[in-house]
Design a protein around this motif. Structure first.
Motif, PDB file in Angstrom:
ATOM      1  N   ALA A   1       0.861  -1.179   0.000  1.00 20.78           N
ATOM      2  CA  ALA A   1       0.000   0.000   0.000  1.00 20.78           C
ATOM      3  C   ALA A   1       0.902   1.235   0.000  1.00 20.78           C
ATOM      4  CB  ALA A   1      -0.891  -0.001   1.232  1.00 20.78           C
ATOM      5  N   ALA A   2       0.544   2.221  -0.792  1.00 22.04           N
ATOM      6  CA  ALA A   2       1.270   3.488  -0.757  1.00 22.04           C
ATOM      7  C   ALA A   2       0.281   4.577  -0.354  1.00 22.04           C
ATOM      8  CB  ALA A   2       1.889   3.796  -2.115  1.00 22.04           C
ATOM      9  N   LEU A   3       0.546   5.227   0.768  1.00 20.21           N
ATOM     10  CA  LEU A   3      -0.267   6.366   1.188  1.00 20.21           C
ATOM     11  C   LEU A   3       0.486   7.626   0.766  1.00 20.21           C
ATOM     12  CD1 LEU A   3      -1.140   5.181   4.817  1.00 20.21           C
ATOM     13  CD2 LEU A   3      -2.460   4.871   2.712  1.00 20.21           C
ATOM     14  N   VAL A   4      -0.257   8.582   0.262  1.00 20.28           N
ATOM     15  CA  VAL A   4       0.403   9.784  -0.234  1.00 20.28           C
ATOM     16  C   VAL A   4       0.011  10.966   0.651  1.00 20.28           C
ATOM     17  CG1 VAL A   4       0.844  11.235  -2.243  1.00 20.28           C
ATOM     18  CG2 VAL A   4       0.190   8.830  -2.560  1.00 20.28           C
ATOM     19  N   TYR A   5       1.017  11.638   1.165  1.00 18.12           N
ATOM     20  CA  TYR A   5       0.820  12.821   1.995  1.00 18.12           C
ATOM     21  C   TYR A   5       1.469  14.011   1.307  1.00 18.12           C
ATOM     22  CZ  TYR A   5      -0.478   9.671   5.798  1.00 18.12           C
ATOM     23  OH  TYR A   5      -1.100   8.733   6.555  1.00 18.12           O
ATOM     24  N   ARG A   6       1.166  15.169   1.821  1.00 19.53           N
ATOM     25  CA  ARG A   6       1.799  16.360   1.282  1.00 19.53           C
ATOM     26  C   ARG A   6       2.315  17.187   2.453  1.00 19.53           C
ATOM     27  NH1 ARG A   6       1.990  18.272  -3.635  1.00 19.53           N
ATOM     28  NH2 ARG A   6       0.365  17.013  -4.573  1.00 19.53           N
ATOM     29  N   HIS A   7       3.490  17.758   2.252  1.00 18.60           N
ATOM     30  CA  HIS A   7       4.033  18.663   3.254  1.00 18.60           C
ATOM     31  C   HIS A   7       4.655  19.831   2.518  1.00 18.60           C
ATOM     32  CE1 HIS A   7       5.759  20.100   6.965  1.00 18.60           C
ATOM     33  NE2 HIS A   7       6.954  20.121   6.414  1.00 18.60           N
ATOM     34  N   ALA A   8       4.097  21.021   2.707  1.00 12.24           N
ATOM     35  CA  ALA A   8       4.601  22.231   2.043  1.00 12.24           C
ATOM     36  C   ALA A   8       4.779  22.001   0.545  1.00 12.24           C
ATOM     37  CB  ALA A   8       5.923  22.683   2.688  1.00 12.24           C
ATOM     38  N   GLN A   9       3.751  21.479  -0.092  1.00 13.75           N
ATOM     39  CA  GLN A   9       3.720  21.247  -1.545  1.00 13.75           C
ATOM     40  C   GLN A   9       4.616  20.111  -2.019  1.00 13.75           C
ATOM     41  OE1 GLN A   9       1.253  22.732  -3.088  1.00 13.75           O
ATOM     42  NE2 GLN A   9       0.923  23.741  -1.120  1.00 13.75           N
ATOM     43  N   HIS A  10       5.278  19.420  -1.096  1.00 11.36           N
ATOM     44  CA  HIS A  10       6.095  18.279  -1.515  1.00 11.36           C
ATOM     45  C   HIS A  10       5.354  16.984  -1.189  1.00 11.36           C
ATOM     46  CE1 HIS A  10       9.831  20.589  -2.215  1.00 11.36           C
ATOM     47  NE2 HIS A  10       9.313  21.390  -1.297  1.00 11.36           N
ATOM     48  N   PRO A  11       5.251  16.056  -2.150  1.00  8.16           N
ATOM     49  CA  PRO A  11       4.592  14.786  -1.849  1.00  8.16           C
ATOM     50  C   PRO A  11       5.484  13.867  -1.009  1.00  8.16           C
ATOM     51  CG  PRO A  11       5.319  14.842  -4.139  1.00  8.16           C
ATOM     52  CD  PRO A  11       5.654  16.170  -3.554  1.00  8.16           C
ATOM     53  N   ILE A  12       4.828  13.135  -0.134  1.00  4.75           N
ATOM     54  CA  ILE A  12       5.510  12.098   0.636  1.00  4.75           C
ATOM     55  C   ILE A  12       4.824  10.775   0.307  1.00  4.75           C
ATOM     56  CG2 ILE A  12       6.063  11.216   2.949  1.00  4.75           C
ATOM     57  CD1 ILE A  12       5.674  14.096   3.994  1.00  4.75           C
ATOM     58  N   ASP A  13       5.602   9.793  -0.111  1.00  2.00           N
ATOM     59  CA  ASP A  13       5.063   8.449  -0.294  1.00  2.00           C
ATOM     60  C   ASP A  13       5.351   7.651   0.970  1.00  2.00           C
ATOM     61  OD1 ASP A  13       3.864   8.309  -2.783  1.00  2.00           O
ATOM     62  OD2 ASP A  13       5.769   8.019  -3.828  1.00  2.00           O
ATOM     63  N   LEU A  14       4.301   7.006   1.500  1.00  2.00           N
ATOM     64  CA  LEU A  14       4.507   6.126   2.651  1.00  2.00           C
ATOM     65  C   LEU A  14       4.093   4.715   2.234  1.00  2.00           C
ATOM     66  CD1 LEU A  14       5.170   5.633   5.642  1.00  2.00           C
ATOM     67  CD2 LEU A  14       2.788   6.153   6.186  1.00  2.00           C
ATOM     68  N   TYR A  15       5.096   3.841   2.110  1.00  2.21           N
ATOM     69  CA  TYR A  15       4.827   2.452   1.722  1.00  2.21           C
ATOM     70  C   TYR A  15       4.590   1.616   2.974  1.00  2.21           C
ATOM     71  CZ  TYR A  15       6.790   3.971  -2.722  1.00  2.21           C
ATOM     72  OH  TYR A  15       7.037   4.642  -3.892  1.00  2.21           O
ATOM     73  N   VAL A  16       3.564   0.774   2.921  1.00  8.21           N
ATOM     74  CA  VAL A  16       3.193  -0.034   4.079  1.00  8.21           C
ATOM     75  C   VAL A  16       3.014  -1.482   3.650  1.00  8.21           C
ATOM     76  CG1 VAL A  16       1.571  -0.267   6.002  1.00  8.21           C
ATOM     77  CG2 VAL A  16       1.899   1.966   4.932  1.00  8.21           C
TER      78      VAL A  16
END
Lengths: 172, 237
Positions: free
Chosen positions: B172-187
């Motif tokens: 699973a990849a959850l996608v977050y954003r921080h200050a316009q930068h994407p963060i991929d979180l693989y689980v």
């Protein structure tokens, strides 16, 4: 050092060509109806693309890459074949029979529509897949498939009429 | 349908495909007003196109495809390519796809997956800031249920999720954003517990931890301290 393999050229290849890897893989899957064979073909095509990239002068790297993928697929011994399209072609799209895309269906729940598309003759399904799933223009599809724009139009029309159950068996 | 209408059929199709000029569109519109058969064909073609675009899957290339690239039998021409390696983080990251490393690099898949996700249209399969939408989306698509949380109040809003393929399994990849930068979180499922450790790989910050039966790997181009904070919030929940 081989000038063709300069860092700038390698960077250009990564920047221009790699974004189209998914489209390349999907085209190969539509042509071969087998994920493993598709993977092999794209791998071969990437090696060819890397080799020929030095002579790439165009402004459409996607069409360029897909053309290489398409030619690689069609030149395989077990690749797609031009199939005679006769009056019964419409019936064969719907009739149960050998399931050429069984391997695809194992990993994804394919809709009836996917199955019907997979049973279209190869030269029709590649045009339709490039148009509907990659959103390519007639001109780009013509470049990829190596036929005139008019042929792209008639192939698309035949593919769609077959899917709509309106097969009339018009020769190209 | 008559032969004449077959010619109109090609024009109707070209119109739906966005290939007609204005003058021809006008001529076609006048014909369709007076020809029920052509009006019906237009409806059918439009419906077919919509159904194909909505229902037919668009699989992405397996990461193994890029990662498994090997030099052709004649190796000349490949070595020089690799000799030009490492001229900037972005280039290095892109080339992770082509690295012909003798040993598997645990970061290569992660970085390659993240870069590919950044291509247009690839970041998310389900776009939602609502964890109650994202979590059920994974049901039936993977054989485990990732914990889906939103940290908008801490500056890390959830923006969506997708499936990805890492290390030979679907994750699973959850996608977050921080200050316009994407963060991929693989689980993915894992045993044990490990506190977050932040490292860097090819210019990206990577955080890994294990908790609650799941392994987590976050990757982003935000600065490592911010990713550390993201991992800390996740791990302490």
């Amino acid at each position: 050092m081989n000038p063709d393999a300069s860092p700038a050229r390698t960077e250009a290849f990564a920047r221009l060509v790699l974004p189209h890897l998914d489209a390349a893989y999907r085209l190969a899957r539509w042509l071969l109806r087998d994920p493993d064979a598709a993977q092999d073909v794209v791998q071969d095509a990437l090696v060819r693309a890397m080799t020929y990239f030095a002579s790439f002068r165009g402004d459409n790297p996607r069409a360029w890459l897909l053309q290489i993928v398409r030619n690689t697929a069609w030149s395989r011994p077990r690749g797609p074949r031009l199939e005679a399209l006769d009056d019964d072609a419409g019936a064969s799209l719907i009739a149960p029979g050998p399931d050429p895309e069984a391997a695809l269906a194992q990993t994804e729940a394919h809709s009836q529509l996917s199955r019907m598309m997979a049973r279209l003759p190869a030269e029709l399904r590649e045009c339709l897949a490039l148009r509907e799933l990659e959103d390519m223009s007639y001109r780009d599809i013509a470049e990829v498939t190596g036929v005139p724009v008019g042929t792209v139009m008639s192939r698309l029309f035949r593919a769609r009429k077959l899917l709509l159950g309106q097969a009339q068996g018009n020769p190209e | 349908m008559t032969d004449t209408c077959d010619d109109w059929g090609l024009l109707i199709q070209a119109d739906l495909d966005g290939e007609l000029d204005i003058a021809t569109i006008a001529r076609l519109a006048r014909h369709i007003e007076t020809c029920p058969a052509c009006a019906g064909l237009q409806r059918d073609l439009l419906a077919l196109s919509s159904r194909i675009r909505a229902d037919v899957p668009r699989p992405t290339a397996p990461l193994a495809l890029a990662a498994s690239l090997r030099p052709p039998p004649s190796r000349r021409g490949w070595r020089p390519v690799l000799g030009g390696f490492a001229t900037g983080a972005a280039l290095a990251a892109s080339l992770a796809l082509f690295m012909l490393t003798p040993r598997p690099d645990p970061d290569a898949d992660i970085v390659a997956g993240h870069i590919r996700a950044l291509q247009p249209g690839h970041l998310m399969d389900v776009v939602s800031t609502d964890s109650h939408t994202v979590k059920p989306w994974f049901d039936g698509r993977i054989d485990f249920a990732p914990d889906v949380r939103d940290f908008a109040t801490a500056g890390f809003p959830l923006i969506g999720g997708r499936l990805d393929y890492l290390g030979g399994r679907v994750v699973a990849a959850l996608v977050y954003r921080h200050a316009q930068h994407p963060i991929d979180l693989y689980v993915w499922p894992a045993t044990g517990t490990a506190a977050p450790v932040v490292s860097s790989a090819k210019g990206y910050a990577v955080a890994r931890w294990t908790a609650g039966g799941m392994a987590y790997t976050a990757i982003s181009d935000i600065n490592p301290a911010d990713l550390q904070e993201f991992a800390r919030i996740w791990a302490m929940r």
